[in-house]
Design a protein around this motif. Structure first.
Motif, PDB file in Angstrom:
ATOM      1  N   VAL A  33       0.837  -1.195   0.000  1.00  0.00           N
ATOM      2  CA  VAL A  33       0.000   0.000   0.000  1.00  0.00           C
ATOM      3  C   VAL A  33       0.873   1.247   0.000  1.00  0.00           C
ATOM      4  N   VAL A  34       0.559   2.191  -0.870  1.00  0.00           N
ATOM      5  CA  VAL A  34       1.315   3.448  -0.913  1.00  0.00           C
ATOM      6  C   VAL A  34       0.569   4.571  -0.199  1.00  0.00           C
ATOM      7  N   GLY A  35      -0.738   4.433  -0.032  1.00  0.00           N
ATOM      8  CA  GLY A  35      -1.521   5.425   0.680  1.00  0.00           C
ATOM      9  C   GLY A  35      -2.219   6.405  -0.246  1.00  0.00           C
ATOM     10  N   PRO A  36      -3.370   6.922   0.170  1.00  0.00           N
ATOM     11  CA  PRO A  36      -4.167   7.809  -0.695  1.00  0.00           C
ATOM     12  C   PRO A  36      -3.480   9.126  -1.025  1.00  0.00           C
ATOM     13  N   ASP A  37      -2.607   9.622  -0.161  1.00  0.00           N
ATOM     14  CA  ASP A  37      -1.921  10.882  -0.470  1.00  0.00           C
ATOM     15  C   ASP A  37      -1.071  10.754  -1.726  1.00  0.00           C
ATOM     16  N   THR A  38      -0.453   9.591  -1.907  1.00  0.00           N
ATOM     17  CA  THR A  38       0.352   9.351  -3.100  1.00  0.00           C
ATOM     18  C   THR A  38      -0.530   9.377  -4.345  1.00  0.00           C
ATOM     19  N   CYS A  39      -1.687   8.749  -4.270  1.00  0.00           N
ATOM     20  CA  CYS A  39      -2.615   8.761  -5.404  1.00  0.00           C
ATOM     21  C   CYS A  39      -3.089  10.189  -5.683  1.00  0.00           C
ATOM     22  N   GLY A  40      -3.319  10.935  -4.596  1.00  0.00           N
ATOM     23  CA  GLY A  40      -3.829  12.290  -4.725  1.00  0.00           C
ATOM     24  C   GLY A  40      -2.861  13.275  -5.341  1.00  0.00           C
ATOM     25  N   ASN A  41      -1.577  12.917  -5.394  1.00  0.00           N
ATOM     26  CA  ASN A  41      -0.601  13.805  -6.034  1.00  0.00           C
ATOM     27  C   ASN A  41      -0.956  14.074  -7.493  1.00  0.00           C
ATOM     28  N   CYS A  42      -1.496  13.063  -8.153  1.00  0.00           N
ATOM     29  CA  CYS A  42      -1.905  13.225  -9.553  1.00  0.00           C
ATOM     30  C   CYS A  42      -3.423  13.347  -9.689  1.00  0.00           C
ATOM     31  N   HIS A  43      -4.133  12.530  -8.943  1.00  0.00           N
ATOM     32  CA  HIS A  43      -5.596  12.493  -9.054  1.00  0.00           C
ATOM     33  C   HIS A  43      -6.215  13.461  -8.044  1.00  0.00           C
ATOM     34  N   LYS A  44      -5.999  14.734  -8.265  1.00  0.00           N
ATOM     35  CA  LYS A  44      -6.400  15.740  -7.275  1.00  0.00           C
ATOM     36  C   LYS A  44      -7.910  15.859  -7.144  1.00  0.00           C
TER      37      LYS A  44
END
Length: 317
Positions: A33-44
């Protein structure tokens, strides 16, 4: 249906234990798991939409709810966020030796632990590689629906009968996916509704997976109590919905599902037959998800819930 309720009414033990996947199967691998913050870097925009949902808010408020603490007390759970049964469905966990809850139900709860695919999934021509690495793409409706129903059918008899947990949620895939959890921002900044074709696929595949996981949950029932009765009713309702779909859309895979479900005698010591039915339904569901086209399913349009029935408000920036 009458047979299973009759058995439950006299306290008979249903010998169908062991075929359903563990609730652990519903959780993303915490070591990847990388965490939602990592996903949010691109998928704002998607990240912002997620922050408006109950999935997000559960991280801060679940363990404070009186209903949750009452269940925990009955189950002997001292800390909800640390208990595996609770954390598997209600939180995203990260770590190796001792994984820790880092968020509520988040990106990787639905799309798979991202460590191996995060650098691939948005690269043109790399979707297949990302999926091979564990990415559950929006196009794979069967896999997405399975993630939903693994938790929302609540396949844990003790948690329901002893803890008083709700015996599953009345999940219907269109109304639940197009409400507050919707995060479709691929074309522009508008959170777009699904196309009619996709809604048809969501509806049909969702009903198939509902039947499959209702049977998987029912397989865990062993006593006369809320869990077994609730799951028997759920199986009956799901099967009735599939029959309506199969009548409107006379496709062989749908008929195979009806045949498999009808062939299951809901009686004692019938594990092998239930397992066989579940496997057939699962196989047909995967084929429907991967080969059917929404354009072929127009006959189910009257069955699909309208926007007025979507669960929760849709996020618009």
């Amino acid at each position: 249906m009458r047979l299973i309720l009759k058995m439950l009414s006299v306290g008979a033990v249903i010998g169908l234990v062991g075929i359903a996947p563990s609730l652990v199967d519903a959780a993303a691998d915490p070591t990847k798991v990388v965490g939602p913050d990592t996903c949010g870097n691109c998928h704002k925009m998607e990240f912002s939409a997620w922050q408006q949902t109950h999935h997000f808010k559960t991280f801060e408020d679940l363990h404070r709810r009186p209903s949750a603490t009452a269940i925990a007390d009955k189950m002997g759970v001292k800390r909800i966020k640390s208990d595996g049964t609770c954390a598997t469905c209600h939180y995203t966990q990260k770590g190796s030796a001792e994984s820790q809850p880092i968020a509520g139900v988040s990106c990787e709860s639905c799309h798979g632990a991202a460590q191996d695919w995060i650098k691939l999934h948005n690269v043109k021509g790399s979707l297949a590689k990302a999926q091979a690495a564990g990415f559950i793409a929006p196009e794979d409706i069967y896999a997405l629906a399975s993630n939903c129903f693994q938790c929302h059918t609540m396949p844990n008899e003790k948690l329901v009968n002893t803890g008083g947990h709700q015996a599953g949620s009345p999940l219907e895939l269109v109304s639940w996916s197009q409400g507050e959890v919707r995060h479709h921002f691929l074309k522009d900044t508008k959170n777009e509704d699904a196309t009619p074709e996709r809604k048809r696929m969501l509806y049909v595949v969702g009903k198939v997976v509902d039947l499959e996981y209702s049977l998987r949950a029912l397989a865990k029932a062993t006593e006369k109590a809320t869990f077994g009765i609730s799951m028997a009713k759920r199986v009956a309702a799901a099967k009735a919905d599939i029959k309506k779909i199969a009548t409107a859309v006379p496709k062989p895979e749908l008929q195979d599902i009806v045949t498999a479900a009808d062939a299951v005698a809901l009686k004692l010591n019938n594990e092998a037959n239930v397992m066989a039915a579940v496997e057939k339904i699962s196989e047909a569901g995967k084929k429907i998800s991967s080969t059917y086209k929404g354009a072929d399913l127009a006959a189910v349009d009257p069955m699909i819930p309208p926007a007025s029935q979507y669960k929760g408000p849709v996020f618009h920036p």
